[in-house]
Design a protein around this motif. Sequence first.
Motif, mmCIF file in Angstrom:
data_model
loop_
_atom_site.group_PDB
_atom_site.id
_atom_site.type_symbol
_atom_site.label_atom_id
_atom_site.label_comp_id
_atom_site.label_asym_id
_atom_site.label_seq_id
_atom_site.Cartn_x
_atom_site.Cartn_y
_atom_site.Cartn_z
ATOM 1 N N GLY A 1 3.582 9.918 -0.893
ATOM 2 C CA GLY A 1 5.207 10.171 -1.775
ATOM 3 C C GLY A 1 5.606 11.745 -2.241
ATOM 4 O O GLY A 1 4.290 12.893 -2.063
ATOM 5 N N SER B 1 10.556 -9.245 8.711
ATOM 6 C CA SER B 1 9.477 -7.678 7.948
ATOM 7 C C SER B 1 10.881 -6.887 8.460
ATOM 8 O O SER B 1 11.313 -6.124 7.588
ATOM 9 C CB SER B 1 8.279 -7.342 8.529
ATOM 10 O OG SER B 1 8.709 -5.964 7.851
ATOM 11 N N ILE C 1 9.217 8.314 -1.133
ATOM 12 C CA ILE C 1 7.422 7.186 -1.437
ATOM 13 C C ILE C 1 7.689 6.377 0.340
ATOM 14 O O ILE C 1 8.188 5.833 0.880
ATOM 15 C CB ILE C 1 6.877 6.494 -2.439
ATOM 16 C CG1 ILE C 1 8.510 5.465 -2.746
ATOM 17 C CG2 ILE C 1 7.803 7.267 -3.505
ATOM 18 C CD1 ILE C 1 8.026 4.333 -3.828
ATOM 19 N N ILE C 2 6.115 6.138 0.683
ATOM 20 C CA ILE C 2 6.209 5.831 2.115
ATOM 21 C C ILE C 2 5.000 4.946 1.574
ATOM 22 O O ILE C 2 3.759 4.958 1.045
ATOM 23 C CB ILE C 2 5.618 6.915 3.229
ATOM 24 C CG1 ILE C 2 6.633 7.849 3.643
ATOM 25 C CG2 ILE C 2 5.059 5.551 4.211
ATOM 26 C CD1 ILE C 2 5.223 8.826 4.451
ATOM 27 N N LEU C 3 6.260 3.429 1.485
ATOM 28 C CA LEU C 3 5.016 2.891 1.296
ATOM 29 C C LEU C 3 4.941 1.396 3.021
ATOM 30 O O LEU C 3 5.513 1.260 3.648
ATOM 31 C CB LEU C 3 6.103 1.421 0.406
ATOM 32 C CG LEU C 3 6.767 1.917 -0.635
ATOM 33 C CD1 LEU C 3 7.895 0.665 -1.446
ATOM 34 C CD2 LEU C 3 5.113 1.758 -1.441
ATOM 35 N N LEU C 4 3.642 1.362 3.228
ATOM 36 C CA LEU C 4 3.540 0.441 4.058
ATOM 37 C C LEU C 4 2.557 -1.064 3.607
ATOM 38 O O LEU C 4 2.153 -1.116 2.694
ATOM 39 C CB LEU C 4 2.091 1.054 4.845
ATOM 40 C CG LEU C 4 2.167 2.528 5.005
ATOM 41 C CD1 LEU C 4 0.761 2.796 6.122
ATOM 42 C CD2 LEU C 4 3.462 2.437 6.608
ATOM 43 N N LYS C 5 2.842 -2.265 4.540
ATOM 44 C CA LYS C 5 3.061 -3.982 4.497
ATOM 45 C C LYS C 5 1.858 -4.450 5.549
ATOM 46 O O LYS C 5 2.000 -4.376 6.429
ATOM 47 C CB LYS C 5 3.958 -4.528 3.838
ATOM 48 C CG LYS C 5 3.455 -5.580 3.549
ATOM 49 C CD LYS C 5 4.459 -6.727 2.944
ATOM 50 C CE LYS C 5 4.579 -7.566 3.047
ATOM 51 N NZ LYS C 5 5.915 -8.811 3.064
ATOM 52 N N GLU D 1 13.291 10.991 -5.576
ATOM 53 C CA GLU D 1 11.917 10.694 -5.127
ATOM 54 C C GLU D 1 12.171 9.844 -3.632
ATOM 55 O O GLU D 1 12.452 9.524 -2.998
ATOM 56 C CB GLU D 1 11.501 9.508 -6.045
ATOM 57 C CG GLU D 1 10.135 9.333 -5.946
ATOM 58 C CD GLU D 1 9.704 8.686 -6.993
ATOM 59 O OE1 GLU D 1 8.111 8.326 -6.915
ATOM 60 O OE2 GLU D 1 9.964 8.082 -7.835
ATOM 61 N N MET E 1 0.716 -1.244 0.113
ATOM 62 C CA MET E 1 -0.244 0.350 -0.399
ATOM 63 C C MET E 1 1.028 1.683 -0.113
ATOM 64 O O MET E 1 2.073 1.056 0.567
ATOM 65 C CB MET E 1 -0.894 -0.289 1.155
ATOM 66 C CG MET E 1 -1.352 1.203 1.278
ATOM 67 S SD MET E 1 -2.419 1.350 3.079
ATOM 68 C CE MET E 1 -3.201 -0.223 2.569
ATOM 69 N N VAL E 2 0.529 2.414 -0.787
ATOM 70 C CA VAL E 2 1.332 3.533 -1.041
ATOM 71 C C VAL E 2 0.377 4.303 -0.250
ATOM 72 O O VAL E 2 -0.164 4.535 -0.165
ATOM 73 C CB VAL E 2 2.070 3.724 -1.997
ATOM 74 C CG1 VAL E 2 2.270 5.279 -2.581
ATOM 75 C CG2 VAL E 2 2.420 2.713 -3.537
ATOM 76 N N LEU E 3 1.171 5.068 0.578
ATOM 77 C CA LEU E 3 0.923 6.079 1.738
ATOM 78 C C LEU E 3 0.589 7.226 0.851
ATOM 79 O O LEU E 3 -0.213 8.331 1.289
ATOM 80 C CB LEU E 3 1.614 6.257 3.526
ATOM 81 C CG LEU E 3 0.644 6.815 4.403
ATOM 82 C CD1 LEU E 3 -0.780 6.384 4.136
ATOM 83 C CD2 LEU E 3 0.964 7.128 5.086
#
Length: 81
Positions: free
Chosen positions: A5, A64, A44-48, A42, A1-3
């Motif tokens: 960027g 993780s 970006i914040i990625l959430l898993k 760039e 899931m991209v929160l």
Amino acid sequence: MVLGGLAFERNVNETAGLPGVSRIPLLGNALEQKQIQSVKSEFIILLKPIIASEIGDRAVLEQSNERFRELNRAIDPFVNN
């Protein structure tokens, strides 16, 4: 899931030369140094999301965390994790 960027570009134009001499038409251009750089970045914040049972919570979280540490080392090899 991209929160979210953020992307940006920065242009750097630098000129170096001898003071006073750089104003002389032919001699100034011969002794002048110009550098033009374009830097693109760039962020970006990625959430898993992780759903784990009580028994496997620790193993899933450790796995993780280790992947995150590997990514950190790949981005910045001088990070001490």
